[in-house]
Design an enzyme around this catalytic site. Structure first.
Site, PDB file in Angstrom:
ATOM      1  CE  LYS A  55      29.651  47.345   9.170  1.00 38.43           C
ATOM      2  NZ  LYS A  55      28.922  46.221   9.809  1.00 38.43           N
ATOM      3  CG  ASP A  82      32.537  55.678  26.604  1.00 39.40           C
ATOM      4  OD1 ASP A  82      33.740  56.013  26.673  1.00 39.40           O
ATOM      5  OD2 ASP A  82      31.593  56.465  26.833  1.00 39.40           O
ATOM      6  CG  ASP A  99      34.498  58.065  21.353  1.00 44.36           C
ATOM      7  OD1 ASP A  99      34.931  58.266  22.506  1.00 44.36           O
ATOM      8  OD2 ASP A  99      33.424  58.532  20.933  1.00 44.36           O
ATOM      9  CE1 TYR A 159      35.656  60.435  16.921  1.00 43.83           C
ATOM     10  CE2 TYR A 159      36.520  62.049  18.461  1.00 43.83           C
ATOM     11  CZ  TYR A 159      35.747  60.940  18.207  1.00 43.83           C
ATOM     12  OH  TYR A 159      35.072  60.346  19.238  1.00 43.83           O
ATOM     13  CG  ASP A 176      28.903  44.488  12.954  1.00 44.35           C
ATOM     14  OD1 ASP A 176      30.086  44.103  12.783  1.00 44.35           O
ATOM     15  OD2 ASP A 176      28.002  44.272  12.126  1.00 44.35           O
TER      16      ASP A 176
HETATM   17  C1  IPM Z   1      37.012  60.507  24.647  1.00 44.03           C
HETATM   18  C2  IPM Z   1      35.923  61.540  24.543  1.00 44.03           C
HETATM   19  C3  IPM Z   1      36.272  62.525  23.449  1.00 44.03           C
HETATM   20  C4  IPM Z   1      36.362  61.754  22.154  1.00 44.03           C
HETATM   21  C5  IPM Z   1      35.280  63.687  23.322  1.00 44.03           C
HETATM   22  C6  IPM Z   1      35.147  64.455  24.614  1.00 44.03           C
HETATM   23  C7  IPM Z   1      35.648  64.604  22.193  1.00 44.03           C
HETATM   24  O1  IPM Z   1      34.698  60.931  24.347  1.00 44.03           O
HETATM   25  O2  IPM Z   1      38.170  60.894  24.908  1.00 44.03           O
HETATM   26  O3  IPM Z   1      36.715  59.332  24.483  1.00 44.03           O
HETATM   27  O4  IPM Z   1      35.341  61.503  21.500  1.00 44.03           O
HETATM   28  O5  IPM Z   1      37.472  61.380  21.773  1.00 44.03           O
HETATM   29 MG    MG Z   2      34.746  58.813  24.413  1.00 44.52          MG
END
Ligand code: IPM
Ligand code: MG
Length: 356
Positions: free
Chosen positions: A191, A251, A247, A142, A223
């Site tokens: 990884k 999710d 990240d 990042y 993975d």
């Molecule tokens: C998160 C989001 C952010 C990230 C984006 C919006 C830059 O997806 O906080 O998980 O990738 O960190």
């Molecule tokens: Mg995210």
């Protein structure tokens, strides 16, 4: 206690969900005798529209000077074509970096009342899911050097993923300390079969593990982690991983609970300054309709009280109130179930507030 909170409502549903969290915090102040001062700062698309940048220097200074920051969400299709440097997300990354928020805690908890909302079968999630992802937040790909250049007549893009030992060690420490306060099981996700950064990660985690003999620390490839989260999520207690893996996995993990709308997060620095935000996005499709789920933001406010202000009883009171509201069968659209009562975003804020 007196506290100064910078509020970054942001875009899309951001202002609606943040308003509900503030309603709840005001009630906490009333009940426990605290005073919270809120300073509103534009971030993301709304700031681009007003000032041409996703956050102003003044705004950033206000964040730095406060006791804590509450964030809604940033971004939306309107700003998708902005150049990389003034995209809404850029502000989020800049705040993380400038405030030194290297440790991102993303708890995934399945509220038993919402077990039916999980896309996984009852026999997989039935035992209850309560895991915590500790994501490194200010390093890796990042923030590494990036460029797009022409080579031999075509465009070539490069993103570099650097990690230094001290960056790995400090996030590792947060993870081990957190594991000590929970189930004492830590999965270090990497990884290492491919990446040098992951080999250094693994070596550093092994060194730290010697300092925490009570914690059972296991290495797991990213993975395989993605697969295990679906196959057998209850095996996990605390997971620690680098920025981008975290990240993606967070999710994925959030969906185990049925709705990303329920998930809070805390981004912590070496000191007590932190930023707290729901992990979902700005949901432009439902913005302004008063139907978003504010519980992820309300639970983020609870994390703020717990981690930045050391107000454990107050944080418990918020989490308790959320539980009671779910017990009473109130649901926003994203978590709606048969036999429950569908409520708006602001109703949900009121219902939680009433129970504190
Ligand atoms: C998160 C989001 C952010 C990230 C984006 C919006 C830059 O997806 O906080 O998980 O990738 O960190
Ligand atoms: Mg995210």
């Amino acid at each position: 206690m007196n506290k100064n909170i910078t509020v970054l409502s942001g875009d899309g549903i951001g202002p609606e969900i943040v308003a509900e969290a503030i309603k709840v915090m005001d009630r906490v102040c009333e009940k426990y005798g605290h005073t919270f001062h809120y300073t509103y700062v534009d971030i993301g698309g709304c700031s681009i529209d007003k000032y041409g940048v996703p956050i102003t220097e003044e705004g950033m200074a206000k964040c730095k000077a406060s006791d804590s920051v509450l964030l809604g969400a940033v971004g939306g299709p309107k700003w998708d074509s902005c150049p990389p440097n003034i995209r809404p997300e850029k502000a989020l990354l800049a705040v993380r970096k400038e405030l030194g928020l290297f440790a991102n805690l993303r708890p995934t908890k399945l509220f038993p009342q919402l077990a039916d909302s999980s896309p996984l079968k009852k026999e997989i999630v039935g035992g209850g899911i309560d895991l915590l992802i500790v994501r490194e937040l200010t390093g890796g790909v990042y923030f590494g050097p990036k460029k797009t250049e022409e080579v031999n007549g075509e465009l070539v893009a490069t993103d570099i993923m650097p990690y230094s030992e001290h960056e790995i060690e400090r996030i590792g420490r947060v993870a081990f300390e957190t594991a000590m306060k929970r189930g004492k099981r830590l999965a270090s996700v990497d990884k290492a079969n491919v990446l040098d950064t992951s080999r250094l990660w693994r070596k550093t985690m092994h060194r730290l593990a010697e300092e925490y003999p009570e914690v059972t620390c296991t290495d797991i490839l990213v993975d395989n982690t993605a697969m295990q989260l679906i196959k057998n999520p209850t095996q996990f207690d605390v997971l620690v991983t680098e920025n981008m893996f975290g990240d993606i996995l967070s999710d994925e993990a959030s969906m185990l609970t049925g709705s990303i709308g329920m998930m809070p997060s805390a981004s912590l620095s070496e000191g007590t300054l932190g930023m707290y935000e729901p992990i979902h996005g700005s949901a432009p499709d439902i913005a302004g309709m008063n139907i978003a789920n504010p519980l992820g933001t309300i639970l983020s406010a609870a994390m703020m009280l717990r981690y930045s202000f050391d107000m454990a009883a107050e944080a418990d009171a918020i989490e308790n109130a959320v539980n009671l509201v779910l017990d009473a069968g109130y649901r926003t659209g994203d978590i709606m179930q048969e036999g429950c009562t569908k409520v708006t975003c602001s109703d949900m804020g009121d219902l939680v507030t009433e129970r504190i």
